[in-house]
Every structure is written in structure tokens, then in C-alpha cells.
Design a protein around this motif. Structure first.
Motif, PDB file in Angstrom:
ATOM      1  N   GLU A   1       0.839  -1.201   0.000  1.00  0.00           N
ATOM      2  CA  GLU A   1       0.000   0.000   0.000  1.00  0.00           C
ATOM      3  C   GLU A   1       0.872   1.247   0.000  1.00  0.00           C
ATOM      4  OE1 GLU A   1      -3.465   0.440   2.465  1.00  0.00           O
ATOM      5  OE2 GLU A   1      -3.430  -1.691   2.997  1.00  0.00           O
ATOM      6  N   PRO A   2       0.487   2.263  -0.805  1.00  0.00           N
ATOM      7  CA  PRO A   2       1.276   3.511  -0.848  1.00  0.00           C
ATOM      8  C   PRO A   2       0.916   4.417   0.336  1.00  0.00           C
ATOM      9  CG  PRO A   2      -0.549   3.650  -2.379  1.00  0.00           C
ATOM     10  CD  PRO A   2      -0.619   2.277  -1.756  1.00  0.00           C
ATOM     11  N   VAL A   3       1.177   3.945   1.550  1.00  0.00           N
ATOM     12  CA  VAL A   3       0.816   4.709   2.746  1.00  0.00           C
ATOM     13  C   VAL A   3       2.007   4.831   3.684  1.00  0.00           C
ATOM     14  CG1 VAL A   3      -1.631   4.068   2.684  1.00  0.00           C
ATOM     15  CG2 VAL A   3       0.001   2.642   3.954  1.00  0.00           C
ATOM     16  N   PHE A   4       1.893   5.802   4.581  1.00  0.00           N
ATOM     17  CA  PHE A   4       2.867   5.993   5.647  1.00  0.00           C
ATOM     18  C   PHE A   4       2.095   5.877   6.959  1.00  0.00           C
ATOM     19  CE2 PHE A   4       4.339   8.146   1.897  1.00  0.00           C
ATOM     20  CZ  PHE A   4       5.683   7.787   1.822  1.00  0.00           C
ATOM     21  N   ILE A   5       2.647   5.125   7.899  1.00  0.00           N
ATOM     22  CA  ILE A   5       1.921   4.790   9.127  1.00  0.00           C
ATOM     23  C   ILE A   5       2.548   5.511  10.318  1.00  0.00           C
ATOM     24  CG2 ILE A   5       1.123   2.913  10.617  1.00  0.00           C
ATOM     25  CD1 ILE A   5       1.393   1.033   8.219  1.00  0.00           C
TER      26      ILE A   5
ATOM     27  N   VAL B   1      -7.612   0.512  13.362  1.00  0.00           N
ATOM     28  CA  VAL B   1      -7.163  -0.295  14.496  1.00  0.00           C
ATOM     29  C   VAL B   1      -6.418  -1.482  13.918  1.00  0.00           C
ATOM     30  CG1 VAL B   1      -7.849  -1.667  16.487  1.00  0.00           C
ATOM     31  CG2 VAL B   1      -9.078   0.449  15.944  1.00  0.00           C
ATOM     32  N   CYS B   2      -5.145  -1.606  14.266  1.00  0.00           N
ATOM     33  CA  CYS B   2      -4.308  -2.662  13.703  1.00  0.00           C
ATOM     34  C   CYS B   2      -4.386  -3.936  14.535  1.00  0.00           C
ATOM     35  CB  CYS B   2      -2.874  -2.178  13.581  1.00  0.00           C
ATOM     36  SG  CYS B   2      -2.729  -0.834  12.384  1.00  0.00           S
ATOM     37  N   GLY B   3      -3.692  -4.962  14.074  1.00  0.00           N
ATOM     38  CA  GLY B   3      -3.761  -6.288  14.678  1.00  0.00           C
ATOM     39  C   GLY B   3      -3.500  -6.330  16.164  1.00  0.00           C
ATOM     40  N   GLU B   4      -2.610  -5.458  16.662  1.00  0.00           N
ATOM     41  CA  GLU B   4      -2.301  -5.470  18.090  1.00  0.00           C
ATOM     42  C   GLU B   4      -3.316  -4.685  18.913  1.00  0.00           C
ATOM     43  OE1 GLU B   4       0.378  -2.224  16.256  1.00  0.00           O
ATOM     44  OE2 GLU B   4      -0.574  -4.101  15.680  1.00  0.00           O
ATOM     45  N   GLY B   5      -4.404  -4.230  18.266  1.00  0.00           N
ATOM     46  CA  GLY B   5      -5.465  -3.527  18.980  1.00  0.00           C
ATOM     47  C   GLY B   5      -5.182  -2.064  19.240  1.00  0.00           C
ATOM     48  N   LYS B   6      -4.188  -1.506  18.551  1.00  0.00           N
ATOM     49  CA  LYS B   6      -3.851  -0.101  18.743  1.00  0.00           C
ATOM     50  C   LYS B   6      -4.259   0.710  17.523  1.00  0.00           C
ATOM     51  CE  LYS B   6      -0.012  -0.868  21.913  1.00  0.00           C
ATOM     52  NZ  LYS B   6       1.429  -0.663  22.162  1.00  0.00           N
ATOM     53  N   ARG B   7      -4.686   1.957  17.768  1.00  0.00           N
ATOM     54  CA  ARG B   7      -5.045   2.833  16.664  1.00  0.00           C
ATOM     55  C   ARG B   7      -3.787   3.348  15.983  1.00  0.00           C
ATOM     56  NH1 ARG B   7      -9.263   7.196  18.834  1.00  0.00           N
ATOM     57  NH2 ARG B   7      -7.830   7.170  20.602  1.00  0.00           N
ATOM     58  N   ARG B   8      -3.847   3.387  14.668  1.00  0.00           N
ATOM     59  CA  ARG B   8      -2.755   3.906  13.860  1.00  0.00           C
ATOM     60  C   ARG B   8      -3.312   4.931  12.875  1.00  0.00           C
ATOM     61  NH1 ARG B   8       0.323   2.349  17.446  1.00  0.00           N
ATOM     62  NH2 ARG B   8       1.349   0.324  17.403  1.00  0.00           N
ATOM     63  N   LEU B   9      -2.468   5.909  12.530  1.00  0.00           N
ATOM     64  CA  LEU B   9      -2.851   6.930  11.567  1.00  0.00           C
ATOM     65  C   LEU B   9      -2.138   6.633  10.253  1.00  0.00           C
ATOM     66  CD1 LEU B   9      -3.307  10.662  12.221  1.00  0.00           C
ATOM     67  CD2 LEU B   9      -1.947   9.953  10.248  1.00  0.00           C
ATOM     68  N   PHE B  10      -2.904   6.545   9.180  1.00  0.00           N
ATOM     69  CA  PHE B  10      -2.366   6.261   7.841  1.00  0.00           C
ATOM     70  C   PHE B  10      -2.485   7.525   6.988  1.00  0.00           C
ATOM     71  CE2 PHE B  10      -3.140   2.228   9.633  1.00  0.00           C
ATOM     72  CZ  PHE B  10      -2.463   1.253   8.909  1.00  0.00           C
ATOM     73  N   ALA B  11      -1.372   7.963   6.418  1.00  0.00           N
ATOM     74  CA  ALA B  11      -1.369   9.140   5.549  1.00  0.00           C
ATOM     75  C   ALA B  11      -0.710   8.782   4.224  1.00  0.00           C
ATOM     76  CB  ALA B  11      -0.617  10.285   6.221  1.00  0.00           C
ATOM     77  N   ASP B  12      -0.978   9.620   3.216  1.00  0.00           N
ATOM     78  CA  ASP B  12      -0.395   9.321   1.906  1.00  0.00           C
ATOM     79  C   ASP B  12       0.840  10.171   1.612  1.00  0.00           C
ATOM     80  OD1 ASP B  12      -1.644  11.722   1.582  1.00  0.00           O
ATOM     81  OD2 ASP B  12      -2.956  11.099  -0.063  1.00  0.00           O
TER      82      ASP B  12
END
Length: 199
Positions: free
Chosen positions: A71-75, A104-115
């Protein structure tokens, strides 16, 4: 000095209930106040754009991991102090709000995805627990919101709860008006003096 107990006692007075000394009092009143107070505070601080709980924080980049490799994203890590993110911005694109997604990622934590790559900054609404820095109009709003939540449990009267709801809406309107008129700055982040503090 105003404290969380003062605000709870204002709320209790609004419904004609006796005051408490602390959340650890051995009474139903203290238990009910303790169970609702933190939720009401966080709800109001996250739901509306108050001037006193805005924070500008630098986002911490994270590795993409295998599941997002194509995916063309930055986390980025979701800021720990943020209840809500108003916008994300970059010094390279002044005055422009960037597109982002919260997952919400696999470890149950929120993540911010930007392009776009960092460094990125977030204009956030933070959980300000210190009642002494709250404007008086916000203290009033929290007290009526709390009254509305505890009225049925303590007063057991729909009329009291309905009155509290009306007073809460009035207090909320006044508080939002006052806080909206206080800052002389755009809500989309990127103010030069704020950015300078992050360096």
C-alpha cells in the motif's frame, strides 16, 4: 480552587442531592459520580473544539509491516494524548489539511495512515484532567452534563433529568460560543509560532 469534586457537588446540587467529600466515599452517590464523571469529561473534551485543550504534536512514524507493504501509505502512532484529531498537517504544505485514515491494527492499537511522508503534525483535542485550567463556562457545562447523567439514578425523577438536559444545552451553547471566539487562529493547524515550538 475548583476541583473535580467541586464540579460533582455542583452537579449534585443541581438535582437536590447531598454533596460528597471524595469519590471514595462509601455512598451510592459517590459511586455513581465516580462512574460517570470521567466519561462525561472525556466525552465533552473530545466531542467539541475547545480552545483550551488543543495540542499540536509531532506524529511518530512506524514501520509498515508485511500486511501494508504494497500500500502507498505511511503509518504513524496515534498520539497518546489525543482524544480526537482535528487535522493533520505538514510544514512542507503550510495551510493545507492532509488526508488521513485511522485504523485499528492487529495489536489492537489505533494507527494513523497518511499518503505523504513525515514529518507530520496533528492538531488534537487532549484530555485535560486539571480542572483548574478549565474556563468557568466549561466547568458549568460539565456540571450540567453530569447532572443529566446521574439524575435518573439519584433523583429518580424524569422531570429533574429533563430540566438538567435543558440547562446542559444552554450551558453548552454558551461555552462553545465563548471558546470559539477566544482564539484568533485557523483551526487547520500550521501556525508558524506553534510549529516553531515543535522544533
Amino acid at each position: 480552587m475548583t476541583s473535580d469534586i467541586n464540579i460533582c457537588n455542583m452537579a449534585l446540587g443541581n438535582i437536590g442531592a447531598a454533596p460528597i467529600v471524595s469519590f471514595s466515599d462509601e455512598s451510592q452517590t459517590a459511586r455513581i459520580c465516580a462512574s460517570y464523571y470521567g466519561h462525561v469529561r472525556k466525552y465533552l473534551l473530545s466531542a467539541y473544539p475547545w480552545s483550551f485543550n488543543r495540542r499540536h504534536v509531532r506524529l511518530v512514524p512506524l514501520p509498515k509491516g508485511e500486511e501494508y507493504e504494497d500500500e502507498p501509505v505511511f503509518i504513524y502512532a496515534y498520539p497518546t494524548e489525543a482524544l480526537y484529531i482535528n487535522c493533520v498537517y505538514s510544514k512542507e504544505f503550510p495551510g493545507r489539511k492532509l488526508r488521513y485514515d485511522i485504523r485499528v491494527c492487529g495489536e489492537g492499537k489505533r494507527r494513523l495512515f497518511a499518503d505523504v511522508p513525515g514529518p507530520l503534525f496533528a492538531d488534537c483535542r487532549a484530555d485535560v484532567e486539571d480542572v483548574s485550567v478549565w474556563p468557568a463556562v466549561f466547568c458549568e457545562t460539565v456540571s450540567w452534563a453530569l447532572s443529566m447523567r446521574i439524575a435518573l439514578a439519584l433523583a429518580k425523577d424524569n422531570g429533574v433529568a429533563s430540566n438538567c438536559n435543558g440547562m446542559y444545552l444552554q450551558a453548552l451553547g454558551r461555552a462553545l460560543c465563548e471558546c470559539a471566539n477566544e482564539p484568533d487562529m485557523p483551526m487547520d493547524g500550521g501556525s508558524s509560532w506553534l510549529e516553531a515550538r515543535e522544533i
